[in-house]
Design a protein around this motif. Structure first.
Motif, PDB file in Angstrom:
ATOM      1  N   GLY A 205      -4.995  -1.455  -1.037  1.00  0.00           N
ATOM      2  CA  GLY A 205      -5.097  -3.015  -0.331  1.00  0.00           C
ATOM      3  C   GLY A 205      -3.545  -3.493  -0.167  1.00  0.00           C
ATOM      4  N   SER A 206      -3.460  -4.511   0.668  1.00  0.00           N
ATOM      5  CA  SER A 206      -2.194  -4.816   0.915  1.00  0.00           C
ATOM      6  C   SER A 206      -2.185  -6.433   1.446  1.00  0.00           C
ATOM      7  CB  SER A 206      -1.558  -4.237   1.805  1.00  0.00           C
ATOM      8  OG  SER A 206      -0.389  -4.585   2.125  1.00  0.00           O
ATOM      9  N   PHE A 207      -1.248  -7.213   1.164  1.00  0.00           N
ATOM     10  CA  PHE A 207      -0.782  -8.634   1.613  1.00  0.00           C
ATOM     11  C   PHE A 207      -0.191  -8.404   3.080  1.00  0.00           C
ATOM     12  CE2 PHE A 207      -2.048  -9.833  -2.419  1.00  0.00           C
ATOM     13  CZ  PHE A 207      -2.838 -10.852  -2.236  1.00  0.00           C
ATOM     14  N   SER A 208       0.191  -7.196   3.541  1.00  0.00           N
ATOM     15  CA  SER A 208       0.841  -6.825   4.721  1.00  0.00           C
ATOM     16  C   SER A 208      -0.003  -7.302   6.039  1.00  0.00           C
ATOM     17  CB  SER A 208       1.488  -5.368   4.823  1.00  0.00           C
ATOM     18  OG  SER A 208       2.373  -5.312   3.689  1.00  0.00           O
ATOM     19  N   LYS A 209      -1.006  -6.903   5.862  1.00  0.00           N
ATOM     20  CA  LYS A 209      -2.056  -7.214   7.288  1.00  0.00           C
ATOM     21  C   LYS A 209      -2.691  -8.421   7.156  1.00  0.00           C
ATOM     22  CE  LYS A 209      -1.004  -2.952   7.352  1.00  0.00           C
ATOM     23  NZ  LYS A 209       0.164  -2.690   8.685  1.00  0.00           N
ATOM     24  N   ILE A 210      -2.791  -9.177   6.010  1.00  0.00           N
ATOM     25  CA  ILE A 210      -3.327 -10.482   5.943  1.00  0.00           C
ATOM     26  C   ILE A 210      -2.302 -11.648   5.730  1.00  0.00           C
ATOM     27  CG2 ILE A 210      -5.503  -9.397   5.370  1.00  0.00           C
ATOM     28  CD1 ILE A 210      -4.890 -10.369   2.468  1.00  0.00           C
TER      29      ILE A 210
ATOM     30  N   ALA B 240      -8.379   5.784  -0.903  1.00  0.00           N
ATOM     31  CA  ALA B 240      -9.002   5.180   0.420  1.00  0.00           C
ATOM     32  C   ALA B 240      -8.038   4.019   0.710  1.00  0.00           C
ATOM     33  CB  ALA B 240     -10.399   4.537   0.006  1.00  0.00           C
ATOM     34  N   ASP B 241      -7.527   4.254   1.794  1.00  0.00           N
ATOM     35  CA  ASP B 241      -6.312   3.417   2.153  1.00  0.00           C
ATOM     36  C   ASP B 241      -7.358   2.096   3.205  1.00  0.00           C
ATOM     37  OD1 ASP B 241      -4.277   1.797   3.483  1.00  0.00           O
ATOM     38  OD2 ASP B 241      -2.965   3.560   3.976  1.00  0.00           O
ATOM     39  N   GLU B 242      -7.427   0.903   2.533  1.00  0.00           N
ATOM     40  CA  GLU B 242      -8.481  -0.125   2.932  1.00  0.00           C
ATOM     41  C   GLU B 242      -7.840  -1.209   3.364  1.00  0.00           C
ATOM     42  OE1 GLU B 242     -11.259   0.895  -0.411  1.00  0.00           O
ATOM     43  OE2 GLU B 242     -12.525   1.129   1.411  1.00  0.00           O
TER      44      GLU B 242
ATOM     45  N   ALA C 291       0.949  -1.260   0.039  1.00  0.00           N
ATOM     46  CA  ALA C 291       0.051   0.004  -0.111  1.00  0.00           C
ATOM     47  C   ALA C 291       0.989   1.411  -0.106  1.00  0.00           C
ATOM     48  CB  ALA C 291      -0.889   0.156   1.195  1.00  0.00           C
ATOM     49  N   THR C 292       1.986   1.315   0.656  1.00  0.00           N
ATOM     50  CA  THR C 292       2.865   2.281   0.829  1.00  0.00           C
ATOM     51  C   THR C 292       3.250   2.822  -0.761  1.00  0.00           C
ATOM     52  OG1 THR C 292       3.658   1.594   2.986  1.00  0.00           O
ATOM     53  CG2 THR C 292       5.140   3.187   1.594  1.00  0.00           C
ATOM     54  N   TYR C 293       3.911   1.751  -1.430  1.00  0.00           N
ATOM     55  CA  TYR C 293       4.230   2.001  -2.636  1.00  0.00           C
ATOM     56  C   TYR C 293       3.161   2.644  -3.599  1.00  0.00           C
ATOM     57  CZ  TYR C 293       7.558   1.210  -6.569  1.00  0.00           C
ATOM     58  OH  TYR C 293       8.412   1.548  -7.671  1.00  0.00           O
TER      59      TYR C 293
END
Ligand SMILES: Cc1ncc(COP(=O)(O)O)c(C=O)c1O
Length: 377
Positions: A216-221, A186-188, A85-87
């Motif tokens: 969206g991101s795989f970082s949190k999941i 939207a940072d979701e 998401a950062t990128y």
């Protein structure tokens, strides 16, 4: 702005300020299985430069995974693969804003995003929130004075405030973006981490005129070290991103990692892992909330999290949480002071705690240490 480095914790310290997954929950076996599955395909193409938008099979697997969790059909052609998401946020700042532009964020907001906005020389204006997220009247007041390039929002299970933007406010925010001609970023990243309540569908489901870009991101999941995420948005935005010099030269982002995660998605391993994580995080969240209810003085309040990673404590006006930190370190406890999340050095009487990095016992211990440093009532 405070400097924040990657994690290096002294032994014995319980740092409730850490907003990362517990290292013990990072899915080594899952990724080993997924990598084996990928290598067994004997297909070297993931080692080639990737297509700019991201591999189509991966996007299809991602869309299939997201649709039930998002409660809406996700079109693989509306997904653009990022290195997290950062990128994604940095790319959006590059291509949809220019130095000197004004953007709006929630006050408080995700503190590290403020560093990206500073790098991009954006003028950041904070919009107040309450327990239903961004206050629309506060947004309208600022719109009378500024023309933002975009509004950056964390609509679901907010970092740090734990609140979720209500469906009616989502609707109003999107209508305002059409009327005043700004984008909504939207940072979701916490959308899929719901424990005790189902949040409204992601912002894009409210979008009719194509003003929303969703991160969206795989970082949190799954795992932050994968550096893998996505932007969901309309064709025009995605074409612009995919046509950037960065992508044209380097190709699509992280194609090899994406191919391994594609296996995790197709084998159902990501679904299983997310179910397991939600169970564990729900228990940890409940443990932290119970310890806070037991030990906190009556003058400190918070919204109980229904998902995400965080609890946001509000102290009386005369408390400055940043100045409590030295005392905290002496008790082997730490936290994130509110000021870090502010656009204007405000929020001095707030504190962010995270409940995913430590297990329930350590969370309980942490709260007992924490209350020792609070000013006498
Ligand atoms: C709101 C928010 N956005 C983005 C990120 C970073 O995500 P990623 O690791 O995908 O870059 C975080 C991580 O804490 C976050 O809380």
């Amino acid at each position: 702005m405070p400097q924040i480095t990657q994690l290096n914790l002294p032994a014995g310290l319980i740092d409730l300020g850490v907003g990362q997954p517990d290292i013990a929950l990072l899915p080594l076996d899952l990724l080993k299985k997924s990598a084996e599955h990928r290598f067994n395909q004997s297909d070297p193409s993931p080692l080639q430069y990737g297509t700019e938008q991201g591999n189509g099979y991966f996007r299809r697997a991602l869309a299939r995974f997201l649709s039930p969790g998002y409660g809406m059909p996700v079109d693989p052609d509306q997904l653009f693969i990022t290195a997290g998401a950062t990128y994604g946020l940095d790319l959006i700042c590059t291509y949809f804003a220019k130095a000197g532009d004004t953007i709006f964020v929630e006050e408080p907001t995700y503190f590290l995003a403020l560093h990206i906005f500073a790098d991009r020389r954006l003028n950041v204006v904070g919009i107040s929130i309450d327990d239903k997220g961004m206050i629309i009247e506060a947004l309208e007041e600022k719109l009378a004075k500024h023309q933002p390039a975009f509004v950056y929002t964390i609509p679901t299970f907010h970092n740090p405030a734990a609140v979720t933007l209500s469906a009616s406010r989502r609707e109003k925010l999107v209508r305002l973006s059409e009327k005043h001609n700004f984008l909504i970023v939207a940072d979701e990243v916490y959308q899929l981490l719901a424990y005790t309540a189902t949040p409204p569908a992601p912002m894009i489901s409210f979008d009719q005129a194509g003003t929303v870009l969703s991160l969206g991101s795989f970082s949190k999941i799954l795992a932050p070290g994968l550096r893998l995420g996505w932007i969901q948005a309309g064709d025009e935005f995605l074409r612009r991103l995919a046509g950037s010099g960065l992508l044209l030269s380097g190709g699509g982002l992280n194609p090899f990692t994406a191919s391994v995660v594609q296996s995790a998605l197709e084998l159902g391993l990501q679904d299983e892992h997310l179910t397991q994580l939600k169970k564990i995080y729900r228990l940890r969240s409940a443990a932290l909330v119970a310890a806070l209810h037991e030990h906190l003085p009556a003058s400190v309040s918070f919204v109980e999290p229904e998902g995400g990673f965080f609890v946001w404590l509000q102290f009386p006006e005369d408390v400055d949480t940043a100045s409590l930190r030295r005392k905290a370190r002496q008790q082997d406890i730490d936290f994130q002071p509110g000021v870090n999340f502010s656009t204007n050095r405000g929020l001095h009487n707030f504190m962010r705690l995270c409940f995913v990095y430590y297990d329930s016992d350590d969370l309980g211990k942490g709260v007992q240490r924490l209350v020792k440093i609070f000013p006498e009532e």
